[in-house]
Design a protein around this motif. Structure first.
Motif, mmCIF file in Angstrom:
data_model
loop_
_atom_site.group_PDB
_atom_site.id
_atom_site.type_symbol
_atom_site.label_atom_id
_atom_site.label_comp_id
_atom_site.label_asym_id
_atom_site.label_seq_id
_atom_site.Cartn_x
_atom_site.Cartn_y
_atom_site.Cartn_z
ATOM 1 N N LEU A 75 -4.870 10.661 2.245
ATOM 2 C CA LEU A 75 -4.829 9.409 1.884
ATOM 3 C C LEU A 75 -6.690 8.787 1.706
ATOM 4 O O LEU A 75 -6.805 8.284 1.286
ATOM 5 C CB LEU A 75 -4.424 8.533 2.997
ATOM 6 C CG LEU A 75 -3.315 7.118 2.307
ATOM 7 C CD1 LEU A 75 -2.228 6.785 3.272
ATOM 8 C CD2 LEU A 75 -4.452 6.093 2.613
ATOM 9 N N ASP A 76 -6.864 9.974 2.287
ATOM 10 C CA ASP A 76 -8.535 10.038 2.858
ATOM 11 C C ASP A 76 -9.119 10.320 1.705
ATOM 12 O O ASP A 76 -9.236 11.206 1.559
ATOM 13 C CB ASP A 76 -8.433 10.892 4.329
ATOM 14 C CG ASP A 76 -9.844 10.572 5.013
ATOM 15 O OD1 ASP A 76 -10.746 9.535 4.309
ATOM 16 O OD2 ASP A 76 -10.267 11.065 6.183
ATOM 17 N N LEU A 77 -9.417 9.311 0.648
ATOM 18 C CA LEU A 77 -10.598 9.651 -0.327
ATOM 19 C C LEU A 77 -11.824 10.237 0.548
ATOM 20 O O LEU A 77 -12.556 11.194 -0.478
ATOM 21 C CB LEU A 77 -11.083 8.933 -1.276
ATOM 22 C CG LEU A 77 -9.329 8.585 -2.442
ATOM 23 C CD1 LEU A 77 -9.648 7.380 -3.091
ATOM 24 C CD2 LEU A 77 -9.517 9.683 -3.380
ATOM 25 N N SER A 78 -12.383 10.495 1.241
ATOM 26 C CA SER A 78 -13.941 10.429 1.780
ATOM 27 C C SER A 78 -13.739 12.498 2.169
ATOM 28 O O SER A 78 -14.835 12.693 1.807
ATOM 29 C CB SER A 78 -14.352 9.593 2.900
ATOM 30 O OG SER A 78 -14.027 8.969 2.977
ATOM 31 N N GLU A 110 -0.909 15.794 4.825
ATOM 32 C CA GLU A 110 -1.876 15.365 5.699
ATOM 33 C C GLU A 110 -2.081 15.993 6.919
ATOM 34 O O GLU A 110 -2.219 15.405 8.493
ATOM 35 C CB GLU A 110 -1.214 13.505 6.012
ATOM 36 C CG GLU A 110 -0.482 13.108 5.011
ATOM 37 C CD GLU A 110 -0.981 10.895 5.479
ATOM 38 O OE1 GLU A 110 -1.614 11.341 5.935
ATOM 39 O OE2 GLU A 110 0.425 11.019 4.515
ATOM 40 N N PRO A 111 -2.687 16.653 7.434
ATOM 41 C CA PRO A 111 -3.113 17.874 8.810
ATOM 42 C C PRO A 111 -3.831 17.418 9.176
ATOM 43 O O PRO A 111 -3.880 17.679 10.416
ATOM 44 C CB PRO A 111 -3.867 19.495 7.845
ATOM 45 C CG PRO A 111 -3.792 19.023 6.662
ATOM 46 C CD PRO A 111 -3.502 17.850 6.223
ATOM 47 N N THR A 112 -4.721 15.840 8.810
ATOM 48 C CA THR A 112 -6.013 15.972 9.994
ATOM 49 C C THR A 112 -5.228 13.676 9.963
ATOM 50 O O THR A 112 -6.025 14.005 10.823
ATOM 51 C CB THR A 112 -7.115 16.352 9.609
ATOM 52 O OG1 THR A 112 -7.649 15.384 8.237
ATOM 53 C CG2 THR A 112 -7.027 17.456 9.799
ATOM 54 N N SER A 113 -4.432 13.367 9.526
ATOM 55 C CA SER A 113 -4.667 12.298 9.673
ATOM 56 C C SER A 113 -4.065 11.441 11.232
ATOM 57 O O SER A 113 -4.157 10.662 11.576
ATOM 58 C CB SER A 113 -3.365 11.248 8.347
ATOM 59 O OG SER A 113 -1.992 12.050 8.966
ATOM 60 N N ASN A 133 -1.745 2.321 10.942
ATOM 61 C CA ASN A 133 -0.508 2.513 10.853
ATOM 62 C C ASN A 133 -0.685 2.024 9.275
ATOM 63 O O ASN A 133 0.639 2.424 8.695
ATOM 64 C CB ASN A 133 0.418 2.327 11.718
ATOM 65 C CG ASN A 133 0.389 2.546 12.877
ATOM 66 O OD1 ASN A 133 0.000 3.675 13.202
ATOM 67 N ND2 ASN A 133 1.436 2.304 13.369
ATOM 68 N N LEU A 134 -1.228 1.157 8.856
ATOM 69 C CA LEU A 134 -1.735 0.572 7.112
ATOM 70 C C LEU A 134 -2.089 1.942 6.412
ATOM 71 O O LEU A 134 -3.095 2.614 6.855
ATOM 72 C CB LEU A 134 -1.450 -0.878 7.245
ATOM 73 C CG LEU A 134 -1.398 -2.078 8.911
ATOM 74 C CD1 LEU A 134 -2.618 -2.992 8.501
ATOM 75 C CD2 LEU A 134 0.967 -1.734 7.936
ATOM 76 N N ASP A 135 -1.960 1.389 5.243
ATOM 77 C CA ASP A 135 -2.432 1.876 4.891
ATOM 78 C C ASP A 135 -3.965 1.329 4.156
ATOM 79 O O ASP A 135 -4.254 0.531 3.856
ATOM 80 C CB ASP A 135 -1.159 1.839 2.813
ATOM 81 C CG ASP A 135 -0.166 2.581 2.568
ATOM 82 O OD1 ASP A 135 -0.305 3.914 3.327
ATOM 83 O OD2 ASP A 135 0.422 2.193 2.483
ATOM 84 N N VAL A 136 -4.813 2.440 3.094
ATOM 85 C CA VAL A 136 -6.328 1.577 3.010
ATOM 86 C C VAL A 136 -5.877 0.281 2.325
ATOM 87 O O VAL A 136 -7.131 0.136 2.649
ATOM 88 C CB VAL A 136 -7.165 2.915 2.256
ATOM 89 C CG1 VAL A 136 -7.704 3.759 2.896
ATOM 90 C CG2 VAL A 136 -6.258 2.889 0.981
ATOM 91 N N THR A 137 -5.546 0.140 1.357
ATOM 92 C CA THR A 137 -5.249 -0.837 0.394
ATOM 93 C C THR A 137 -5.036 -2.457 1.134
ATOM 94 O O THR A 137 -5.543 -2.950 1.466
ATOM 95 C CB THR A 137 -4.212 -1.026 -0.674
ATOM 96 O OG1 THR A 137 -3.444 0.085 -0.501
ATOM 97 C CG2 THR A 137 -5.350 -0.066 -1.912
#
Lengths: 329, 297, 328
Positions: free
Chosen positions: C212-215, C179-182, A188-192
């Motif tokens: 949020l997913d840069l990949s 964020e359709p796939t998060s 549930n956390l942000d990447v950083t």
């Protein structure tokens, strides 16, 4: 006598539901050596959480263990009585949950909750509140929390998600433990923040030489945190290998497909994905549970359940493609 | 709602059967709900088929037989007879009919009213009319429902219909409150937002998106409330504000019999037990309905 | 006709605080951002929670009225007051939310869910209304048996496919993907991303992709904008963004991503160890809002808020360092 902290042999667990008995775990085998960091990687519903909950015997009411054994430091976990279990949970294994908002009690301060954990750990002098506080502060400092005194006085809602998860880590490691189980601690956390939490978790278990089982759905997280990886599919450990080796070469068709599905930071497009769905556990395929989705499945896969085959030093795969005994491939 | 079921035959029928089985499984997890179901079914059957089942159907009316008056329970009169010689069992069966009419009539009136008030006030929470509606609701809720019902029915001619009206006036605000609460939280759900973003009409949003999600709770409350509504109806008839003699009503029977306690105890006690059984039955059933409609397996 | 399907100029969205200690202040969820999306391209809006990426999306889709600024869709300024937005726009701009479990009404069957937008926008095929919906299902690779099922009976991935089908039903020009796939597993994510790419080609769709997913961005987006505390820090075409990131925050984000190969490690050329957390958008730090976490912050960053500067064609960065480097 084996030197493993925990060994799971051929564990079968199901759940009673309206539709009947759902057979989730289908003969799970797993071991963790002292000080080893192991991860279990798999998709939603593959049984990773059921596996670790079985180690602590905190399964849901509807769960039924239908076979196999769990050995924690030479003792049969499934046969433990109440006080042995309490000892196991209090001093042997601690657990970090996915969502610290629900695992921390909202009406007690962090300090009160940490003291309780320390009190039941059986640590020397742990019944004195002064020692409890010292240990709690020390644990918080070790997880790089600024201003631990203030945090001890705070309630969980006053902290951010990342801070709460660090508190959970501090709590899990405030007294010496043989093993820590972390169930998707950063989902549930942000990447950083995830990066910071994982670094602290890794650093702390290494310092204390504690074993770690990390449950995650992300191969990337597993690769950056642990020494050895179990890939789990539909209630089976389909492949296990030391981290570097697993990423060098995947043997099981599922592992291969899973690795292909991950979008790369270096580009190159996205793979097709894996066709089909995970099997219905009410009536799973009798042979290999991946057979219906496997591009390489042949007759034997539909009839028998594959056992582990060694394909390298501590690299094992449960797949008939590599089974020499039949002579195929 | 959906029309073209014929285009894919079989699928829906099987799905529906599966759904029913699942619902029954959830319902039957608690054995008490089955007890409730049995009690309520019995009351329904007895109430509806009273003339066929009751040993002395004619005793429901203005029947007098002083030679058989005040008889204790016996094989001839299982629950005894009252002061004018009428069979109490037959009268209780008949009174079930009035009690059920009371419950159903009240709910048929208050559920639509409460639901519409709740939906409108909840969806337009910031608007003045929402505040107005909810304050009116609060005023009604502030008066004890029995007192309110007594006052209202005292102002009208004592009939079954009028006592239904009186109970309804005391009861509808509870539904309005419940639906208001559900709607005001549900209007922020993304499926409601999605419908708004698509440009759906307010009518569609209130009745097709939000209402179906409230039905489970409404149905549960409805079942649980049946017993209490019947009790309130009985209370009104106890003080003579409900169904008028000679038509049997549970409340009237208890109040009549109370004068002869403790010697002719059966006259008052058995109708009281009947009221208790009704309330218990609907409560057990309501718990089961709640398990069935709201719990996740 | 301009090549941009959507232009956002100086968009601001403030939420006033009406209760508590901070009453009178406001949350600056989106604070003066500008970007554009060309026809047929995918712009990825990347940021951590609290960065304002979803608020931006909600402004575009018409869920919030903007505090200030302008949104231009197909050369036509679309009103900032959502109540004045014509119904036509609700047809041409569609949205897919993060969690399909909450955006699909659990009590309605698939057929009703898909026919609602068609009915509202009078797009129902009168001769073959069921066939029309079956075709929509086929477009997202769902079997027609699902027509009479409720979303509860579907898997997570299938629900998201259904949400995509609903968005597609009105034949839109722009789809906002939040964020359709998060919430989905990678094997399902792969399927949905491939499907979205195919649909984009088939229907000439433009996407605003919130993530949020840069990949994933690397393999899906045409251009990338990074948001931090309501402002855009860096915006660049995908290739350049990954080969030549300029903003320290971009580098920090890249460093934080868990990857699975050495080749990917190389993309994280300058390892910036992530530290700290995103500050509250109520009390945005003075100067550059990233100064609390920036390893390279210097005096100027604490006084003056940097402005967007073009460092290469189509590549803009909002950082004092970049500016100073160019001056020296």
């Amino acid at each position: 006598m084996d030197e493993n902290i925990v060994t799971i042999k051929d564990l079968h667990i199901g759940y009673r539901t309206f539709g009947g008995h759902v057979k989730v775990l289908n003969g799970v085998n797993l071991y963790v050596k002292p000080g080893e960091k192991v991860s279990i990687v798999g998709e939603t519903g593959c049984g990773k959480t059921t596996t670790v909950k079985a180690i602590l015997r905190i399964l849901a009411r509807q769960a039924v263990v239908t076979g196999g054994e769990i050995i924690f430091k030479g003792e049969q976990v499934l046969k433990m009585n109440k006080s042995q279990l309490q000892h196991l949970r209090g001093t042997g294994v601690s657990m970090i949950f996915q969502d610290p908002t629900s695992s921390l009690n909202p009406v007690f301060t962090i300090g009160q909750q940490m003291s309780a954990v320390i009190r039941y750990s059986g640590h020397a002098g742990a019944t004195k509140s002064k020692i409890q506080e010292e240990l709690a502060i020390k644990a918080l400092q070790e997880t790089a929390m600024p201003d631990p005194e203030r945090i001890l006085q705070s309630y969980p809602f006053q902290l951010s998600g990342g801070m709460r998860q660090r508190v959970s880590i501090a709590m899990a490691l405030s007294t010496p433990r043989e093993m820590v189980i972390a169930d998707e601690p950063t989902t549930n956390l942000d990447v950083t923040i995830q990066d910071q939490v994982l670094r602290i978790l890794k650093q702390r278990v290494e310092e204390k030489n504690t074993s770690l089982i990390l449950i995650t759905h992300s191969l990337g997280v597993a690769r950056e945190t642990t020494d050895r990886i179990y890939v789990m599919y539909a209630g089976n450990m389909v492949e296990t290998a030391p981290t570097t080796e697993l990423f060098r070469e995947q043997y099981h068709p599922y592992t291969r497909a899973l690795v292909d599905c991950i979008p790369r930071l270096s580009g190159g497009g996205v793979a097709e994905g894996i066709g089909g769905r995970i099997p219905n556990y009410l009536d799973p395929p009798p042979g290999c549970r991946f057979a219906p989705r496997c591009p390489k499945a042949f007759d034997r896969c539909w009839q028998e359940k594959p056992e582990y085959v060694n394909v390298g030093s501590s690299h094992q795969v449960a797949c008939f493609l590599y089974d020499q005994s039949t002579g195929d491939e | 709602m959906s029309t073209n079921h014929a285009s894919t035959p079989g699928i829906t029928k099987r799905d529906r059967l599966e759904g029913l089985k699942r619902a029954w499984y959830k319902f039957s997890l608690n054995k008490m709900s089955i007890v409730g179901l049995v009690i309520v079914s019995l009351i329904l059957i007895l109430g509806v088929f009273q003339p066929l089942i009751a040993p002395y159907p004619e005793h429901a009316g203005a029947y007098v037989n002083f030679s058989a008056a005040n008889q204790p329970p016996s094989s001839q009169y299982i629950l005894g007879t009252d002061t004018v010689g009428r069979d109490i069992l037959s009268r209780i069966f008949y009174a079930f009919r009035g009690a059920l009419l009371m419950g159903l009539g009240v709910e048929a009136f208050i559920i639509p009213l409460g639901t519409i008030v709740g939906l409108i006030a909840g969806y337009w929470k910031e608007k003045w009319f929402s505040t107005a509606l909810m304050r009116v609701t609060d005023i009604f809720l502030a008066v004890p429902p029995l007192v309110l019902a007594l006052v209202v029915s005292a102002l009208m001619r004592p009939t079954l219909f009028n006592s239904m009206m009186a109970v309804s006036i005391a009861w509808w605000p509870m539904y309005a409150r419940m639906i208001y609460g559900m709607t005001s939280s549900m209007r922020n759900e993304l499926f409601v937002k999605s419908a708004e973003l698509l440009g759906a009409s307010k009518f569609h949003i209130l009745f097709r998106e939000i209402l179906p999600n409230c039905l489970g709770q409404i149905f549960t409350k409805m079942t649980l409330d049946m017993g209490w509504v019947i009790l309130m109806g009985a209370s009104l008839s106890f003080v003579g504000l409900g169904e008028q003699p000679p038509t049997p009503a549970l409340g009237t029977m208890v109040s009549d019999g109370a004068k002869y306690l403790p010697d002719q105890w059966w006259i008052a006690i058995f109708p009281s037990i009947a009221i208790m059984v009704i309330i218990l039955g609907f409560n057990f059933l309501g718990d089961g309905v709640k398990d069935m409609l709201t719990s996740e397996e | 006709m301009s090549e941009n399907i959507l232009e956002v100029n100086n968009l601001k969205k403030y939420f006033p605080i009406t209760k508590g200690k901070e009453k009178g202040l406001s949350v600056k969820a989106v604070d003066d951002i500008s970007f554009s999306i060309k026809r047929g391209e995918t712009l990825a809006l990347v940021g951590e929670s609290g960065s304002g990426k979803s608020t931006t999306a909600y402004n575009v889709i018409g869920m919030y009225s903007a505090t200030a600024g302008q949104i231009i869709f197909k050369d036509e300024p679309i009103s900032n007051n959502i109540k004045e937005r014509p119904l036509r726009l609700r047809k041409e701009i569609q949205m897919v939310f993060q969690d399909p479990g909450t955006t699909l009404n659990p009590r309605r069957i698939v057929k009703d869910i898909l026919s609602l937008p068609l009915k509202i926008h009078k797009l129902v095929d009168k001769k073959d209304p069921v066939g029309q919906i079956v075709r929509l299902l086929e477009e997202v690779e769902l079997p027609m048996e699902y027509l009479f099922k409720t979303p509860l009976a579907l898997g997570g991935g299938e629900r998201q496919m259904l949400a995509v089908a609903r968005a597609l039903s009105t034949n839109p020009d722009l789809i906002v993907l939040d964020e359709p796939t998060s919430a989905l597993d990678v094997s399902i994510q792969a399927k949905i991303i491939n499907m979205l790419l195919r649909l984009q080609k088939d229907y000439d769709l433009s996407y605003l992709f919130i993530t949020l997913d840069l990949s994933l961005v690397r393999n899906f987006a045409t251009r990338v904008a990074i948001m931090y505390l309501g402002k855009i820090a860096e915006i660049a075409p995908t290739e350049i963004f990954f080969s030549d990131p300029e903003h320290p925050y971009t580098k920090m984000l890249l460093s934080a991503i868990p990857v699975i190969s050495e080749k990917e490690e190389e993309v994280k050329h300058a390892k910036v160890t992530p530290k700290g957390e995103i500050p509250s958008p109520v009390n945005v730090p003075k100067g550059c809002s990233f100064n609390t976490r920036c390893p390279l912050a210097f005096d100027r960053c604490f006084v003056e808020d940097p402005v967007m500067k073009e460092v290469a064609s189509d590549h803009q960065v909002r950082c004092h360092l970049v500016e100073e480097r160019r001056q020296s």
